[in-house]
Design an enzyme around this catalytic site. Structure first.
Site, mmCIF file in Angstrom:
data_model
loop_
_atom_site.group_PDB
_atom_site.id
_atom_site.type_symbol
_atom_site.label_atom_id
_atom_site.label_comp_id
_atom_site.label_asym_id
_atom_site.label_seq_id
_atom_site.Cartn_x
_atom_site.Cartn_y
_atom_site.Cartn_z
ATOM 1 N N THR A 46 3.323 27.093 88.179
ATOM 2 C CA THR A 46 1.951 27.403 87.775
ATOM 3 C C THR A 46 1.029 26.247 88.136
ATOM 4 O O THR A 46 1.467 25.258 88.712
ATOM 5 C CB THR A 46 1.894 27.729 86.261
ATOM 6 N N ASN A 47 -0.249 26.398 87.862
ATOM 7 C CA ASN A 47 -1.237 25.353 88.107
ATOM 8 C C ASN A 47 -1.804 24.882 86.776
ATOM 9 O O ASN A 47 -1.826 25.656 85.817
ATOM 10 C CB ASN A 47 -2.398 25.910 88.939
ATOM 11 N N ALA A 48 -2.301 23.650 86.741
ATOM 12 C CA ALA A 48 -2.922 23.134 85.523
ATOM 13 C C ALA A 48 -4.320 23.729 85.392
ATOM 14 O O ALA A 48 -5.214 23.392 86.162
ATOM 15 C CB ALA A 48 -2.994 21.616 85.580
ATOM 16 N N ALA A 113 -7.401 29.174 89.098
ATOM 17 C CA ALA A 113 -6.568 28.241 89.869
ATOM 18 C C ALA A 113 -5.343 29.038 90.310
ATOM 19 O O ALA A 113 -4.321 29.067 89.627
ATOM 20 C CB ALA A 113 -6.175 27.058 89.005
#
Ligand code: C5P
Length: 235
Positions: A46-48, A113
Site C-alpha cells: 500500500t501507500n502512505a 495515492a
C-alpha cells in the site's frame, strides 16, 4: 422528523451555509486514500495516505454546491454525508469505479495515492516463511487519472503529486507529461498523516503557493482555484 441530525452532519450543514456556491450544478468525481494490493489473504502493498486531504476536498466541493462522487481506498475516515461514496480496495477496483461514474462529470480530482504496481499472481493461501528470500513479480496498475484525461469528452482533470525533493521542477514536469490543466503538489514529508498541508498549485499561469493551513482550509482554496479555471467569469 422528530429526531435530531447527528452532530457532525449538523456541523457539515452549517459549514455549507456560508460557502460561496462556486460549483453549483457541477458534478465532481474525486479519488481519495491509498489503494491496497494483495500479496496473499493477509498481506499487501500500500501507500502512505490517510485520505484526509481527499475527504476534505470532497467536503469543500459539496460545500461549494457540487454533486460529489467520492471513490475511496481503505481509510479510517467517515465519508462526507452528502457525497455518494464508493469504497474500493485495489487500484483496479478504483479504476473500474471511476470509469463507471465518470460519464457526465464536469471535474475529476485524483487525490488518491494509487499503488503503481500490483502483485502479478497474488496467492490464494497465506504464503509460509521457509527461511529463504521471497521474490514478488509486480505488474503495473492502470493510471486512472491519465485514462480519464484521455477520454474524448474528458472532464476538467486535476492531479496531485507528492514529491520528496525538487517540488517545483518535478510537479510542473508531471503536469505537462499528464497534460493536466491543474496539478496540486506538496512535499510528502510535510503532509502524510498530518492535519495540515502546504500545497503549490501549478496551472498555465505558473505556480501558486498556498499558505500552510489545516487540510479543510487548503481544500477550500483548491476548490476556489478550480472554480475560477472552470468558470473564468468568477475571476
Ligand atoms: O505519476 P504519479 O503517480 O505521481 O501521479 C500522481 C497523480 O496521478 C495523482 O493525482 C494520482 O491520484 C494519479 N494516479 C492515478 N492512477 C495511478 C497513479 C496515479 O490516478 N495508477
Amino acid at each position: 422528523m422528530g429526531r435530531m441530525l447527528e452532530p457532525l452532519e449538523l456541523a457539515d450543514a452549517l459549514e455549507a451555509v456560508w460557502q460561496a456556491k462556486v460549483l453549483q450544478g457541477k458534478k465532481v468525481l474525486i479519488t481519495a486514500g491509498p489503494t491496497f494490493e494483495a500479496i496473499d489473504p493477509v498481506r499487501g502493498i500500500t501507500n502512505a495516505s490517510s485520505g484526509k486531504l481527499g475527504y476534505a476536498v470532497a467536503q469543500a466541493a459539496l460545500d461549494a454546491g457540487a454533486e460529489v462522487v467520492l471513490v475511496s481506498g481503505p481509510t479510517c475516515l467517515t465519508a462526507p454525508s452528502r457525497a455518494k461514496t464508493i469504497q474500493v480496495v485495489s487500484a483496479q477496483e478504483m479504476f473500474d469505479a471511476v470509469e463507471r461514474d465518470v460519464a457526465g462529470c464536469d471535474i475529476f480530482i485524483g487525490v488518491a495515492a494509487v499503488a503503481d504496481y500490483r502483485v502479478a499472481n497474488a496467492s490464494v493461501q497465506k504464503i509460509k516463511k521457509d527461511g529463504s528470500s521471497l521474490t514478488l513479480e509486480l505488474t503495473q496498475n492502470p493510471d486512472i487519472l491519465a485514462s480519464v484525461a484521455s477520454h474524448p469528452d474528458a472532464p476538467f482533470c486535476v492531479g496531485f503529486a507528492a514529491e520528496s525533493e525538487n517540488l517545483y521542477e518535478n510537479a510542473e514536469a508531471k503536469r505537462r507529461r499528464k497534460r493536466l490543466p491543474l496539478l496540486a503538489a506538496n512535499l510528502a514529508q510535510q503532509a502524510i498523516g498530518s492535519d495540515e498541508n502546504e500545497l503549490v498549485l501549478f496551472d498555465d499561469d505558473g505556480a501558486h503557493p498556498l499558505p500552510r493551513a489545516l487540510k479543510n482550509i487548503v481544500a477550500r482554496q483548491l476548490i476556489d482555484h478550480i472554480a475560477r479555471l472552470v468558470s473564468p467569469r468568477l475571476k
